[in-house]
Design a protein around this motif. Structure first.
Motif, short mmCIF file in Angstrom:
data_model
loop_
_atom_site.label_atom_id
_atom_site.label_comp_id
_atom_site.label_asym_id
_atom_site.label_seq_id
_atom_site.Cartn_x
_atom_site.Cartn_y
_atom_site.Cartn_z
N HIS A 1 2.23 -7.12 -7.84
CA HIS A 1 2.34 -5.81 -7.89
C HIS A 1 3.51 -5.08 -8.45
CE1 HIS A 1 -1.22 -5.67 -5.42
NE2 HIS A 1 -0.62 -6.37 -4.64
N GLY A 2 4.49 -6.08 -8.75
CA GLY A 2 5.73 -5.66 -9.74
C GLY A 2 6.81 -5.17 -8.89
N ILE A 3 6.70 -5.50 -7.47
CA ILE A 3 7.56 -4.82 -6.52
C ILE A 3 8.59 -6.19 -5.96
CG2 ILE A 3 7.74 -4.15 -4.34
CD1 ILE A 3 4.78 -3.20 -4.44
N ALA B 1 7.39 -13.11 -1.37
CA ALA B 1 7.33 -12.82 -2.91
C ALA B 1 5.90 -12.99 -3.30
CB ALA B 1 8.15 -13.90 -3.65
N GLU B 2 4.88 -13.92 -2.91
CA GLU B 2 3.81 -14.03 -3.37
C GLU B 2 2.73 -12.91 -3.07
OE1 GLU B 2 2.48 -17.47 -1.19
OE2 GLU B 2 3.44 -18.86 -2.23
N ILE B 3 3.30 -12.21 -2.18
CA ILE B 3 2.61 -10.93 -2.05
C ILE B 3 2.93 -9.78 -3.01
CG2 ILE B 3 2.17 -8.96 -0.19
CD1 ILE B 3 2.42 -11.16 1.92
N PHE B 4 4.15 -9.64 -3.27
CA PHE B 4 4.73 -8.54 -3.86
C PHE B 4 4.77 -8.78 -5.41
CE2 PHE B 4 7.24 -8.00 -0.10
CZ PHE B 4 6.75 -6.60 0.18
N GLU B 5 4.72 -10.06 -6.14
CA GLU B 5 4.69 -10.29 -7.44
C GLU B 5 3.58 -9.56 -8.30
OE1 GLU B 5 5.42 -14.16 -8.80
OE2 GLU B 5 7.24 -14.58 -7.66
N GLU C 1 0.87 -1.19 0.07
CA GLU C 1 0.11 0.14 -0.06
C GLU C 1 0.96 1.26 -0.09
OE1 GLU C 1 -3.30 -0.27 -0.51
OE2 GLU C 1 -2.85 -2.56 -0.73
N VAL C 2 2.02 1.13 0.76
CA VAL C 2 2.88 2.38 0.90
C VAL C 2 3.47 2.51 -0.70
CG1 VAL C 2 5.07 3.32 1.97
CG2 VAL C 2 3.43 2.02 3.19
N ALA C 3 4.00 1.47 -1.27
CA ALA C 3 4.47 1.33 -2.76
C ALA C 3 3.47 1.96 -3.84
CB ALA C 3 4.96 0.06 -3.11
N LYS C 4 2.35 1.90 -3.64
CA LYS C 4 1.26 2.33 -4.48
C LYS C 4 1.30 3.88 -4.42
CE LYS C 4 -1.95 -1.67 -4.44
NZ LYS C 4 -3.43 -2.02 -3.95
N ARG C 5 1.61 4.44 -3.15
CA ARG C 5 1.45 5.90 -3.12
C ARG C 5 2.63 6.59 -3.52
NH1 ARG C 5 -0.02 3.96 2.29
NH2 ARG C 5 -2.24 3.61 2.41
N VAL C 6 3.77 5.92 -3.54
CA VAL C 6 5.03 6.48 -4.02
C VAL C 6 5.73 6.09 -5.15
CG1 VAL C 6 5.57 7.44 -1.52
CG2 VAL C 6 6.49 5.14 -2.34
N ASN C 7 4.89 4.82 -5.82
CA ASN C 7 5.30 4.60 -6.97
C ASN C 7 6.57 3.54 -6.82
OD1 ASN C 7 4.99 3.29 -9.80
ND2 ASN C 7 5.99 5.04 -10.40
N ALA C 8 6.76 2.99 -5.75
CA ALA C 8 8.02 2.24 -5.42
C ALA C 8 8.24 0.81 -5.82
CB ALA C 8 8.31 1.98 -3.85
N LYS C 9 9.16 0.38 -6.45
CA LYS C 9 9.36 -0.75 -7.10
C LYS C 9 10.26 -1.77 -6.35
CE LYS C 9 6.76 0.18 -10.31
NZ LYS C 9 5.35 -0.34 -10.47
#
Length: 304
Positions: A177-179, A171-175, A133-141
């Motif tokens: 979302h491309g993170i 990794a299952e959580i991040f994949e 959710e944080v990554a979505k706000r700041v477009n972090a990869k």
């Protein structure tokens, strides 16, 4: 001292001053020149507070004027959602990238993934979900993960397997979302489970996911193992992120023994397009220290 305390302290501290050499490599730094670098160096909050003030948004704008095109912020999850959104919007407006932040509560001395305990895994996975959710706000990869300390009551092979299984779940959580989790081997204490590049490479190969890669920190690996370029070459397929700091002192390039001109030239020849995080302190404080910081990066970036 934890990472955030170190960065806050070292950015303000006055360390040993190193005289910069003269010549073409040390071009005069003009704050508003807007000249970019060959590699994508990423400062963090506090590095330019003397010139830009303590407001992080103002500082990001100033970093852009200096030619930087990315930032790092290990503590991004602790900022308010409103501030995270503001930072993300400003980065997008300026065409800048968000570098790493640290997954909250995941892997530390009291919560080690090497132990194979369900409660530790649950805390880690919760931090992974929050990080999305944080990554979505700041477009972090990229997000930093440190598995924690050794669980010395268990054989090393069992500990390694425990870490691998935990990271597969992350990794299952991040994949989707491309993170990418970037695993960082550290030198802070011999109690840390993850310390070496080849060890991290082995784990990433076992997890076998684009969301589990290596964060190669030149400062830590100079202390742990040396042979920097050779080990990066051997493990290159799993390295997704680079951080720097000179040794000894963990300050800007040219203050210690590491030949960053050669390292950055090598990264350029490898066609590395990722972020180079400036995770270090500063040898001088105030505006003079900030000018010296930029000059040092101009010098070690002058490989072509």
């Amino acid at each position: 001292m934890n990472r955030m305390d170190f960065l806050k302290k070292s950015a303000l501290a006055v360390g040993a001053s190193t005289v910069l050499p003269h010549g073409n490599a040390w071009a005069t730094t003009t704050p508003n020149s807007n000249a970019t670098f060959n590699l994508d160096y990423a400062p963090h909050q506090g590095m330019f507070a003397a010139s830009a003030g303590k407001n992080f948004l103002d500082e990001i704008q100033y970093m852009h004027e200096l030619g930087f095109r990315s930032i790092e912020d290990n503590g991004m999850p602790s900022r308010s959602e409103r501030e995270q959104t503001q930072i993300g919007e400003l980065l997008a407006k300026l065409g800048m990238r968000m570098g790493v932040f640290v997954v909250p509560k995941g892997g530390n001395g009291q919560n080690t993934l090497a132990a194979g305990k369900q409660e530790h895994l649950d805390i880690f996975l919760k931090g992974c979900r929050e990080s999305v959710e944080v990554a979505k706000r700041v477009n972090a990869k990229w997000v930093t993960v440190v598995p924690g300390d050794y669980e010395r009551r268990l054989p090393i092979g069992v500990q390694t397997a425990n870490v691998i299984e935990s990271l597969k779940r992350g990794a299952e959580i991040f994949e989707p979302h491309g993170i990418s989790m970037v695993l960082e081997p550290l030198s802070d204490t011999p109690d840390l489970f993850l310390r070496y590049t080849d060890q991290t490479y082995e784990i990433c190969k076992a997890v076998d996911s684009p969301s589990c890669k290596i964060l190669y920190d030149v400062y830590h690996q100079q202390k742990n193992e040396g042979n920097l370029i050779k080990l990066m070459e051997l493990c290159w397929s799993e390295i997704a992120y680079v951080q720097v700091g000179d040794n000894p002192g963990r300050n800007e390039p040219t203050t210690g023994e590491i030949n960053f001109l050669n390292i950055f030239k090598w990264l350029h020849l490898k066609e590395y397009k990722g972020v180079v995080g400036m995770e270090h302190g500063m040898s001088q404080s105030g505006k003079e220290g900030e000018e010296r910081l930029v000059q040092s990066y101009r010098a070690v970036d002058s490989f072509r």
